[in-house]
Write an enzyme that holds these catalytic residues in place. Sequence first.
Site, PDB file in Angstrom:
ATOM      1  N   GLN A  79      10.516   4.722 -23.825  1.00  0.00           N
ATOM      2  CA  GLN A  79       9.687   5.485 -22.885  1.00  0.00           C
ATOM      3  C   GLN A  79       8.426   4.702 -22.537  1.00  0.00           C
ATOM      4  OE1 GLN A  79      10.582   8.327 -21.361  1.00  0.00           O
ATOM      5  NE2 GLN A  79       8.679   8.336 -20.202  1.00  0.00           N
TER       6      GLN A  79
ATOM      7  N   LYS B 149      14.879  14.623 -21.537  1.00  0.00           N
ATOM      8  CA  LYS B 149      16.021  13.706 -21.585  1.00  0.00           C
ATOM      9  C   LYS B 149      16.955  14.093 -22.726  1.00  0.00           C
ATOM     10  CE  LYS B 149      13.409   9.999 -19.407  1.00  0.00           C
ATOM     11  NZ  LYS B 149      12.503   8.861 -19.565  1.00  0.00           N
TER      12      LYS B 149
ATOM     13  N   ASP C 177      18.434   2.166 -18.970  1.00  0.00           N
ATOM     14  CA  ASP C 177      17.253   2.412 -18.139  1.00  0.00           C
ATOM     15  C   ASP C 177      17.103   1.319 -17.072  1.00  0.00           C
ATOM     16  OD1 ASP C 177      15.266   4.270 -17.762  1.00  0.00           O
ATOM     17  OD2 ASP C 177      13.792   3.232 -18.998  1.00  0.00           O
TER      18      ASP C 177
HETATM   19  N1  GUN Z   1       8.245   6.619 -17.728  1.00  0.00           N
HETATM   20  C1  GUN Z   1       8.270   7.241 -16.524  1.00  0.00           C
HETATM   21  N2  GUN Z   1       9.472   7.090 -15.940  1.00  0.00           N
HETATM   22  C2  GUN Z   1      10.231   6.352 -16.778  1.00  0.00           C
HETATM   23  C3  GUN Z   1      11.570   5.845 -16.721  1.00  0.00           C
HETATM   24  O1  GUN Z   1      12.346   6.049 -15.769  1.00  0.00           O
HETATM   25  N3  GUN Z   1      11.958   5.109 -17.785  1.00  0.00           N
HETATM   26  C4  GUN Z   1      11.141   4.870 -18.820  1.00  0.00           C
HETATM   27  N4  GUN Z   1      11.620   4.146 -19.816  1.00  0.00           N
HETATM   28  N5  GUN Z   1       9.911   5.306 -18.917  1.00  0.00           N
HETATM   29  C5  GUN Z   1       9.457   6.044 -17.881  1.00  0.00           C
END
Ligand code: GUN
Length: 302
Positions: free
Chosen positions: A100, A56, A123
């Site tokens: 995350q 990311k 998100d």
């Molecule tokens: N862990 C796996 N996929 C995601 C996501 O799209 N967002 C977040 N915050 N954590 C994740």
Amino acid sequence: MVSIYMGAQILDGKKTAAAIRAEIAREVSGLSGRKPGLGVILVGDNPASLSYVKGKEKACEEAGMMSREIRLPADASREDVLGAVDSLNSDTGIDGILVQLPLPEQLDESEVLARIAADKDVDGLHVQSLGALLKGEPTYIPCTPYGVAMMLSHNGIRVSGKHVVIVGRSTLVGKSLANLLLRKGDGGDATVTICHSRTPDLSVHTRQADILIAAIGRPRTITGDMVRPGTVVIDVGVNRVDDASRKRGYRLVGDVDYEAVSEIASAITPVPGGVGPMTITMLLKNTLEAAKNHRKQEGRTH
Ligand code: GUN
């Protein structure tokens, strides 16, 4: 008539994502003043999470955005994590915040996500954002469902009136995606079935799908006999399976038995290189959107 089977169209997430990321980077370069900023909170050292977060941050940099990471130890307290969210909430250089997931057990995921300022919830997992999605109101859409929807539309696959069968009922993917595809209008209007671990005779449902979406989190759960010829298959799964022939000792496979299903489907996403790159791209898109909204609030024209 003899028909020669041509195999499924491969829905190339890297290519689709690259096209959308180029557009995002072009828009970012046209912004005056500070770069759009993403704040990422990572608690603990789950290897998959570390790898996602790195991906990311690299994507942010490539798009001309700024990212700031807050790393906390696996035994971080509630106060530590809420404090980290607060510091990003009040940081005027940060437009979007991502915590995350999954978080370590001692932490209440809902409480942490609800602490994110709604205008920075790129998100889309804040309860307010999810409520807006449920109601069909404008909001930040969670990145994985948004990436799946964009993968379909960008490749000319319309969902309106189609029967979409989703296997998996997580908030992160299944339930959010169902609500997105159910919305009235562009990119929506699908008929949606959600199946899950307690659904008996899964294949009765999966075989009725025009578009089948696998978001189960178990390797190769969708086998060839579960798919009707001509179905579009989207594989959201990213599973690590041991592979001694690889230097790192594992390889990534999806929730779909790709070899078998790609012989039957009309189109299919590979793993890796399918939905994964799209998810990150939609995070960039939401962050750019948040940056533009913040600029408007600050009274700048662009
Ligand atoms: N862990 C796996 N996929 C995601 C996501 O799209 N967002 C977040 N915050 N954590 C994740």
